[in-house]
Design a protein around this motif. Structure first.
Motif, PDB file in Angstrom:
ATOM      1  N   MET A 275       1.118   4.508   0.417  1.00  0.00           N
ATOM      2  CA  MET A 275       1.514   4.823  -0.958  1.00  0.00           C
ATOM      3  C   MET A 275       2.192   3.627  -1.627  1.00  0.00           C
ATOM      4  O   MET A 275       1.959   3.358  -2.806  1.00  0.00           O
ATOM      5  CB  MET A 275       2.436   6.050  -0.977  1.00  0.00           C
ATOM      6  N   LEU A 276       3.010   2.906  -0.884  1.00  0.00           N
ATOM      7  CA  LEU A 276       3.692   1.741  -1.455  1.00  0.00           C
ATOM      8  C   LEU A 276       2.704   0.662  -1.880  1.00  0.00           C
ATOM      9  O   LEU A 276       2.923  -0.038  -2.872  1.00  0.00           O
ATOM     10  CB  LEU A 276       4.675   1.158  -0.432  1.00  0.00           C
ATOM     11  N   ARG A 277       1.613   0.536  -1.154  1.00  0.00           N
ATOM     12  CA  ARG A 277       0.621  -0.510  -1.448  1.00  0.00           C
ATOM     13  C   ARG A 277      -0.483  -0.024  -2.391  1.00  0.00           C
ATOM     14  O   ARG A 277      -1.379  -0.796  -2.733  1.00  0.00           O
ATOM     15  CB  ARG A 277       0.022  -1.024  -0.139  1.00  0.00           C
ATOM     16  N   ASP A 278      -0.403   1.233  -2.767  1.00  0.00           N
ATOM     17  CA  ASP A 278      -1.387   1.784  -3.702  1.00  0.00           C
ATOM     18  C   ASP A 278      -0.951   1.476  -5.128  1.00  0.00           C
ATOM     19  O   ASP A 278       0.065   1.996  -5.590  1.00  0.00           O
ATOM     20  CB  ASP A 278      -1.504   3.289  -3.496  1.00  0.00           C
ATOM     21  N   HIS A 303      13.635   1.177   9.264  1.00  0.00           N
ATOM     22  CA  HIS A 303      12.465   1.441  10.110  1.00  0.00           C
ATOM     23  C   HIS A 303      11.223   0.777   9.525  1.00  0.00           C
ATOM     24  O   HIS A 303      10.391   0.245  10.269  1.00  0.00           O
ATOM     25  CB  HIS A 303      12.241   2.948  10.238  1.00  0.00           C
ATOM     26  N   TYR A 304      11.110   0.800   8.211  1.00  0.00           N
ATOM     27  CA  TYR A 304       9.941   0.207   7.561  1.00  0.00           C
ATOM     28  C   TYR A 304       9.909  -1.305   7.809  1.00  0.00           C
ATOM     29  O   TYR A 304       8.855  -1.863   8.160  1.00  0.00           O
ATOM     30  CB  TYR A 304       9.953   0.501   6.061  1.00  0.00           C
ATOM     31  N   ARG A 305      11.036  -1.946   7.647  1.00  0.00           N
ATOM     32  CA  ARG A 305      11.082  -3.404   7.844  1.00  0.00           C
ATOM     33  C   ARG A 305      10.784  -3.759   9.297  1.00  0.00           C
ATOM     34  O   ARG A 305      10.096  -4.757   9.571  1.00  0.00           O
ATOM     35  CB  ARG A 305      12.445  -3.934   7.429  1.00  0.00           C
ATOM     36  N   ALA A 306      11.298  -2.964  10.233  1.00  0.00           N
ATOM     37  CA  ALA A 306      11.044  -3.226  11.651  1.00  0.00           C
ATOM     38  C   ALA A 306       9.560  -3.089  11.972  1.00  0.00           C
ATOM     39  O   ALA A 306       9.023  -3.810  12.815  1.00  0.00           O
ATOM     40  CB  ALA A 306      11.863  -2.272  12.516  1.00  0.00           C
ATOM     41  N   GLU A 314       9.696  -5.031  -1.214  1.00  0.00           N
ATOM     42  CA  GLU A 314       8.862  -6.233  -1.147  1.00  0.00           C
ATOM     43  C   GLU A 314       7.377  -5.868  -1.026  1.00  0.00           C
ATOM     44  O   GLU A 314       6.520  -6.499  -1.644  1.00  0.00           O
ATOM     45  CB  GLU A 314       9.290  -7.098   0.039  1.00  0.00           C
ATOM     46  N   ALA A 315       7.069  -4.826  -0.236  1.00  0.00           N
ATOM     47  CA  ALA A 315       5.681  -4.393  -0.081  1.00  0.00           C
ATOM     48  C   ALA A 315       5.109  -3.922  -1.410  1.00  0.00           C
ATOM     49  O   ALA A 315       3.986  -4.265  -1.774  1.00  0.00           O
ATOM     50  CB  ALA A 315       5.594  -3.279   0.963  1.00  0.00           C
TER      51      ALA A 315
END
Length: 324
Positions: A275-278, A303-306, A314-315
């Motif tokens: 969803m973030l990259r959509d 958790h996302y950054r890891a 940023e994404a």
């Protein structure tokens, strides 16, 4: 906005008759990977191969006379990343054998093939095929252990399977004029629909490739993916739904090198990442996180950054920059 059209066409009509076979071998190697070809009908052969790029995913339509394709161990030596071919026959039956399993796939079904194992693929009669080529990393992000699916067939005559095939065709028919980011997004949507097709097909549980253990694991994974938005999703809820003990559930996932909680978190992160990259998704980062079952945005960001090596913000920024 940068607009690109990544399409190529290979046709036997483009070359002299005495070069038809070598021309087709080169075309197949360029679109898929190197294969040994055995032609059914003497010197006469006609074929046309159209291919389209959707980011990391490629779609092709293969219309040709009878052929036998062989993938040998020698072909694998120079290959680095494994890919999966999802083949959908439109006309006549195809035969496929890999890892000791032989199947015949007719129109109305799709077949999963692995590139990193030798195989034979053939059709005696002229046929037309749609083929979706997906790198292992991209498919694995949506389907756990996709290597389990090799030689399995899935119904595409109705429901989400038919929607998957319809979108595959429409994605290439309406490719012109799209930005590169939009094409890549269309590729991800195809993978999502394929994952839903696989997850919705109960015949996987009864196939020869699936043991009772794999059946329980498949049910557990499917239940988890269907309820990622439920913040109350827990190992106990999964075990209760699948009719197995909590201890057995934990053992199933431990044998896969993970835990139930880690699997749930990873699936949620993958859904959030999509969803973030959509570029069409207008939800805030918080809405995405909470909507996928995360109860704390700061914890989600960690958790996302890891997992992905960058923050959710940023994404999203990189995705929006790409489509400008």
């Amino acid at each position: 906005m940068e607009v690109v059209t990544l399409r190529a066409t290979y046709s036997s009509a483009q070359t002299a008759r005495d070069r038809t076979r070598s021309f087709w071998e080169e075309a197949v190697a360029a679109v898929y990977f190197p294969l040994e070809l055995q032609f059914e009908n003497g010197r006469e052969f006609a074929g046309k191969l159209d291919t389209w790029s959707l980011g990391q995913v490629s779609v092709s339509r293969n219309v040709s006379d009878g052929l036998l394709y062989r993938r040998h161990a020698r072909h694998l030596a120079a290959e680095r990343e494994e890919s999966f071919l999802i083949t959908i026959p439109e006309r006549n039956e195809i035969r496929f054998s890999q890892a000791g399993q032989e199947v015949r796939c007719r129109p109305g079904a799709c077949l999963v093939e692995r590139s990193h194992l030798p195989y034979e693929f053939s059709h005696r009669d002229p046929t037309s095929l749609w083929v979706l080529k997906i790198p292992n990393a991209q498919l694995k992000a949506r389907v756990a252990r996709p290597e389990r699916l090799a030689t399995l067939q899935f119904d595409v005559t109705g429901g989400v399977g038919a929607l998957f095939v319809d979108m595959l065709r429409l994605s290439v028919e309406r490719l012109d004029g799209r930005s590169e980011a939009a094409q890549s997004t269309a590729g991800w949507h195809l993978i999502d629909l394929l994952a839903l097709t696989i997850g919705a097909d109960d015949r996987v549980l009864g196939s020869q490739a699936s043991s009772i253990r794999n059946a329980h694991l498949h049910r557990s994974e499917h239940f988890i993916r269907a309820r990622l938005a439920d913040a109350r999703l827990s190992p106990q809820a999964v075990a209760d739904h699948c009719g197995i003990s909590l201890r057995y559930l934990h053992r199933l996932f431990e044998e896969e090198g993970t835990t139930v909680c880690d699997f749930i978190r990873t699936e949620r992160l993958l859904a959030c990442d999509a969803m973030l990259r959509d570029p069409l998704c207008r939800k805030s980062i918080a809405e995405i996180a909470y909507g996928m079952g995360f109860s704390d945005q700061a914890q989600f960001s960690r958790h996302y950054r890891a997992r992905f090596g960058c923050t959710p913000r940023e994404a999203r920024a990189m995705s929006r920059f790409t489509v400008q």
